[in-house]
Motif scaffolding. Sequence first.
Motif, PDB file in Angstrom:
ATOM      1  N   ILE A 129     -12.340   0.516  28.643  1.00  0.00           N
ATOM      2  CA  ILE A 129     -10.994  -0.002  28.845  1.00  0.00           C
ATOM      3  C   ILE A 129     -10.584  -0.740  27.571  1.00  0.00           C
ATOM      4  O   ILE A 129     -11.319  -1.586  27.059  1.00  0.00           O
ATOM      5  CB  ILE A 129     -10.901  -0.923  30.088  1.00  0.00           C
ATOM      6  N   GLY A 130      -9.422  -0.395  27.056  1.00  0.00           N
ATOM      7  CA  GLY A 130      -8.991  -0.989  25.795  1.00  0.00           C
ATOM      8  C   GLY A 130      -9.747  -0.384  24.629  1.00  0.00           C
ATOM      9  O   GLY A 130     -10.325   0.699  24.712  1.00  0.00           O
TER      10      GLY A 130
ATOM     11  N   LEU B 125      -5.008   1.016  40.047  1.00  0.00           N
ATOM     12  CA  LEU B 125      -4.151  -0.099  40.447  1.00  0.00           C
ATOM     13  C   LEU B 125      -3.495   0.044  41.818  1.00  0.00           C
ATOM     14  O   LEU B 125      -3.440  -0.939  42.567  1.00  0.00           O
ATOM     15  CB  LEU B 125      -3.091  -0.360  39.367  1.00  0.00           C
ATOM     16  N   PRO B 126      -2.975   1.213  42.206  1.00  0.00           N
ATOM     17  CA  PRO B 126      -2.345   1.279  43.539  1.00  0.00           C
ATOM     18  C   PRO B 126      -3.292   0.872  44.667  1.00  0.00           C
ATOM     19  O   PRO B 126      -2.888   0.146  45.591  1.00  0.00           O
ATOM     20  CB  PRO B 126      -1.928   2.746  43.641  1.00  0.00           C
ATOM     21  N   LYS B 127      -4.537   1.303  44.594  1.00  0.00           N
ATOM     22  CA  LYS B 127      -5.500   0.960  45.634  1.00  0.00           C
ATOM     23  C   LYS B 127      -5.903  -0.511  45.563  1.00  0.00           C
ATOM     24  O   LYS B 127      -6.163  -1.145  46.595  1.00  0.00           O
ATOM     25  CB  LYS B 127      -6.748   1.842  45.499  1.00  0.00           C
ATOM     26  N   MET B 128      -5.953  -1.066  44.363  1.00  0.00           N
ATOM     27  CA  MET B 128      -6.311  -2.475  44.215  1.00  0.00           C
ATOM     28  C   MET B 128      -5.167  -3.371  44.688  1.00  0.00           C
ATOM     29  O   MET B 128      -5.394  -4.401  45.323  1.00  0.00           O
ATOM     30  CB  MET B 128      -6.674  -2.773  42.759  1.00  0.00           C
ATOM     31  N   VAL B 129      -3.933  -2.977  44.384  1.00  0.00           N
ATOM     32  CA  VAL B 129      -2.776  -3.739  44.843  1.00  0.00           C
ATOM     33  C   VAL B 129      -2.670  -3.674  46.364  1.00  0.00           C
ATOM     34  O   VAL B 129      -2.369  -4.665  47.035  1.00  0.00           O
ATOM     35  CB  VAL B 129      -1.485  -3.206  44.187  1.00  0.00           C
ATOM     36  N   GLU B 130      -2.952  -2.518  46.905  1.00  0.00           N
ATOM     37  CA  GLU B 130      -2.935  -2.323  48.355  1.00  0.00           C
ATOM     38  C   GLU B 130      -4.026  -3.134  49.042  1.00  0.00           C
ATOM     39  O   GLU B 130      -3.880  -3.564  50.186  1.00  0.00           O
ATOM     40  CB  GLU B 130      -3.126  -0.835  48.641  1.00  0.00           C
ATOM     41  N   GLY B 131      -5.132  -3.342  48.314  1.00  0.00           N
ATOM     42  CA  GLY B 131      -6.244  -4.100  48.875  1.00  0.00           C
ATOM     43  C   GLY B 131      -7.330  -3.244  49.478  1.00  0.00           C
ATOM     44  O   GLY B 131      -8.323  -3.771  49.986  1.00  0.00           O
ATOM     45  N   SER B 132      -7.167  -1.924  49.454  1.00  0.00           N
ATOM     46  CA  SER B 132      -8.212  -1.059  49.995  1.00  0.00           C
ATOM     47  C   SER B 132      -9.379  -0.935  49.024  1.00  0.00           C
ATOM     48  O   SER B 132     -10.485  -0.557  49.419  1.00  0.00           O
ATOM     49  CB  SER B 132      -7.657   0.322  50.336  1.00  0.00           C
TER      50      SER B 132
ATOM     51  N   SER C  85      -5.449   2.337  30.123  1.00  0.00           N
ATOM     52  CA  SER C  85      -4.595   3.477  29.798  1.00  0.00           C
ATOM     53  C   SER C  85      -3.706   3.793  31.002  1.00  0.00           C
ATOM     54  O   SER C  85      -3.947   3.318  32.117  1.00  0.00           O
ATOM     55  CB  SER C  85      -5.463   4.697  29.473  1.00  0.00           C
ATOM     56  N   ASP C  86      -2.697   4.622  30.775  1.00  0.00           N
ATOM     57  CA  ASP C  86      -1.818   5.002  31.881  1.00  0.00           C
ATOM     58  C   ASP C  86      -2.613   5.692  32.988  1.00  0.00           C
ATOM     59  O   ASP C  86      -2.365   5.463  34.182  1.00  0.00           O
ATOM     60  CB  ASP C  86      -0.704   5.925  31.376  1.00  0.00           C
TER      61      ASP C  86
ATOM     62  N   ASN D 223      -5.203  -7.500  36.690  1.00  0.00           N
ATOM     63  CA  ASN D 223      -4.472  -7.920  35.490  1.00  0.00           C
ATOM     64  C   ASN D 223      -5.077  -7.338  34.223  1.00  0.00           C
ATOM     65  O   ASN D 223      -4.347  -6.949  33.298  1.00  0.00           O
ATOM     66  CB  ASN D 223      -4.452  -9.448  35.394  1.00  0.00           C
ATOM     67  N   ALA D 224      -6.407  -7.300  34.149  1.00  0.00           N
ATOM     68  CA  ALA D 224      -7.055  -6.763  32.952  1.00  0.00           C
ATOM     69  C   ALA D 224      -6.739  -5.283  32.784  1.00  0.00           C
ATOM     70  O   ALA D 224      -6.438  -4.824  31.677  1.00  0.00           O
ATOM     71  CB  ALA D 224      -8.567  -6.986  33.033  1.00  0.00           C
ATOM     72  N   ILE D 225      -6.806  -4.530  33.884  1.00  0.00           N
ATOM     73  CA  ILE D 225      -6.499  -3.096  33.804  1.00  0.00           C
ATOM     74  C   ILE D 225      -5.010  -2.890  33.532  1.00  0.00           C
ATOM     75  O   ILE D 225      -4.617  -2.040  32.731  1.00  0.00           O
ATOM     76  CB  ILE D 225      -6.918  -2.381  35.102  1.00  0.00           C
TER      77      ILE D 225
END
Length: 591
Positions: free
Chosen positions: A276-277, A149-156, A141-142, A134-136
């Motif tokens: 970040i930010g 994010l894709p790897k974090m959402v995937e859980g790997s 940034s894009d 959520n923070a990222i």
Amino acid sequence: MPTYTAPVKDMQFVLHEVLEITGSGIPGYDELDRDFTAAILGEAGKLAENVLAPLNTVGDEEGCKLENGVVRTPKGFKEAYDQMREGGWIGLDCDPDFGGQGMPYLLNSAVGEMFVSANMAFNMYQGLSHGAYNAIHTHGSDAQKQTYLPKMVEGSWSGTMNLTEPHCGTDLGLIRTKAEPQDDGTYRITGQKIWISAGEHDLTDNIIHLVLAKIPGGPEGVKGISLFIVPKFLVNEDGSLGERNSLSCGGLEKKMGIHGNATCVMNYDGATGFLIGEMHKGMRAMFTMMNEARLGVGLQGYAQGVVAYQNALGFAQERLQGRAVTGVESPDKPADPIIVHPDVRRNLLHQKSFVEGARAFTFWGASLIDRAHRNEDAEAEAMISLLTPVLKGFLTDKGFETTVLAQQTLGGSGFTKEWGLEQFVRDARITMIYEGTNGIQSLDLVGRKLGLNGGKTVMAFFELVKAFIKENEDRADLKANFLDPLKEASKDLQAAAMYFMQNMKNPNAALAGSYDFMHLFGHVCLGLMWARMAKAAMTGLDGGEGDADFYRTKIATGRYYMARQLPATKLHLARITSGSDSVMELEAANF
């Protein structure tokens, strides 16, 4: 060995008959019909019951082990994590642009309750990742979003938050971790962080640490704090993993509970970090994690109460001891089950009325978050901001109390490891401490949130309660048992708020009463939830199509809360209005 049964039926009642989610006007909620939520909750319940719950005792007894710089999680955790990852549970409410399923936060909260009840220590690994995501997602940034994010959402890959240092906890302005700028736009991060949940483990290929640090030459205190992404392994341009970063786990904490989760000392020795930010605006980004984490911890508190209550109830229904004072109830047995005794029933009803009220309160809070984000509703955002310290502080205090009551139900058996209740007590205890101790939550509530928007938000809460009472007072049974007690409790809350306003020149008076105010507020919130649940149950009985026993049980449980727990508001008000003299009179040297 303790057991766990997912409370899907009660969750469905709250979602569809109390909150009436499909007609709430929140984007995406119209798709959450009964069949859909039943399918999601049913599958999550199976995972919780059959995979996570059996590992709870394993995690407690084995704990985590640090071997050559690598943390080994308990037996079975890796396989369970892979099963959760493959089922898409980690990205349930995450952005579809990064591989998530885009479900509402409310549904994620309901699923989260089951996972926490089944195995709190295990669920923390993905819980911390969700906060980092959520923070990222909010402040990154894009390029950072596409990288992580894709790897974090995937859980790997997983994530953490790194705030606390050996010499400072709540006062983050004292942190010493440095971030020295480099010519290539990166930063060298040097310092030590402690109490980092899931800081090192063997469940994922990479761990994305979010670290608070100070850039030399910046403003003093919290105004000089920045936030950095510091991955365990650096990421190459093609997304593959590169070299190991200059960070390590320096040790594991020996803790009272949550043994299955790795609580680490993290050392950063010139590690490569990415801002970040905005520079010196790290607290803004970190609070994106902290606010969600506090709601999640409130959920943890009552979720431990849920599983503890279930096991206490099972024991009370089977344990034979003594006879009912009004006459033998089980003549074919040498004694009656202890649930026939009034004090045991009081104990169990105390637990049951709390956990069911807390579930409704938490689900309502989650729906406010969805309304704030999906409808861009500023009033909903303000309301959940006001309620966050109540959700975290009150629900964890009472959740821990519930585990102790459940343990007490078992008598001597509750003190032994065999029955598992003592683990629930130990695991629940941390919820009152981390993500800001409950004392800090109460100070935040009175010192900051009570005056939010010039006091308009708390007044909006009072109006919400008042409107519900007025709309439903024509129903005599609801009025006598629910609305009238709620009205009295709400008056106590308003009187306490007025006391603080009248004593603004004496800050000690407000702060000495802040903890009682948090509990007073919590009781009113649960009173409101019970009034809403009672109305829904009465409507269900009138319709004659639902489970009549379920509805009658719900109403009876609510009457207990209104009669036996809600009157605590008067005790808290009396303490608040006694002021600070008795608290501050004793000299520090005389304690």
